[in-house]
Design an enzyme around this catalytic site. Sequence first.
Site, PDB file in Angstrom:
ATOM      1  N   GLU A  85      29.980  24.165   5.379  1.00 21.84           N
ATOM      2  CA  GLU A  85      31.044  23.176   5.524  1.00 21.84           C
ATOM      3  C   GLU A  85      30.524  21.802   5.925  1.00 21.84           C
ATOM      4  OE1 GLU A  85      34.078  23.449   4.762  1.00 21.84           O
ATOM      5  OE2 GLU A  85      34.497  25.583   4.630  1.00 21.84           O
ATOM      6  N   GLU A 116      18.997  43.833   9.616  1.00 22.05           N
ATOM      7  CA  GLU A 116      19.198  43.272  10.951  1.00 22.05           C
ATOM      8  C   GLU A 116      18.208  43.818  11.977  1.00 22.05           C
ATOM      9  OE1 GLU A 116      22.386  45.703  13.476  1.00 22.05           O
ATOM     10  OE2 GLU A 116      23.293  44.756  11.724  1.00 22.05           O
TER      11      GLU A 116
END
Length: 303
Positions: A85, A116
């Site tokens: 964004e 992860e």
Amino acid sequence: MSTEFESLTTEAYRPELAEIDQRSTLDIARAMNAEDATVPGAVAAQLPRIAAAVDAAAERMARGGRLLYLGAGTAGRLGVLDASECPPTFNTAPGEVVGLIAGGPAAVVAAVEGAEDSRALAAADLDAHGLAPEDVVVGISASGRTPYAVGAVEHARARGALTIGLSCNAGSPLAAAAEHGIEVVVGPELIAGSTRLKAGTAQKLVLNMISTISMIRLGKTYGNLMVDVRASNEKLRARSRRIVRLATGAPDEVIESALTATGGEVKHAILTILGGVDAPTAGRLLTESRGHLRAALSAAGRA
């Protein structure tokens, strides 16, 4: 490992919600809404730590450093979202704000099993992006124990980069590894262990603060106006015109002329109107002021 996992606040089981699946939809919605309402308070408790982290981050970025988010699963996706964004909102350069997720881009839409759990993967991802001492690395993990996030912070700190650890459990390894540890303790989730809920909301709120306030400190706004907005479509072009109007109070024909002369650059257009300078001078003054419109306006008044 199981005992450590079960001790995490974000993983706690709530017996009082054991029959939630038998409630009405409205009652469940009310319960979720009540849980969500507690998140801003948990974030508020960490505001001094958040502010200190942002000040340190903005100082590095003012010297040319980048903001890099690293996380796995929901945490990684939130980092990618916040980073994506920044270009349309603040006209950041490509690579200035980066979101890295364990398992790579495919992990944004599908789970990549085992990614992860690797500290080495985080180090490799950072090195592949040319990690430098001026950079800011934010490790994101609800549990505060995810190896990918912890490994990212450890590797970055060893290389001299500024490190921030964002988690939702107190006393987390992630916060301990970072120079700036932010632990937003939101408590057990409505659905046990579903950290896409309150923990995810808390992480999004904090990431909003890190990116937005850093950009304010870097001169990407004028007051609360997005003067560095990138007008890449008609909606954003209309927003650009409105921002210039709000900042200057100029009539439409003056705004259009200024935007045309400055190639649609909102900040430059405002400076030509308020500072009474031409487009090339506006560009020079903004370069000299490192993009800070108020400083450029002050310089224009002295020119």
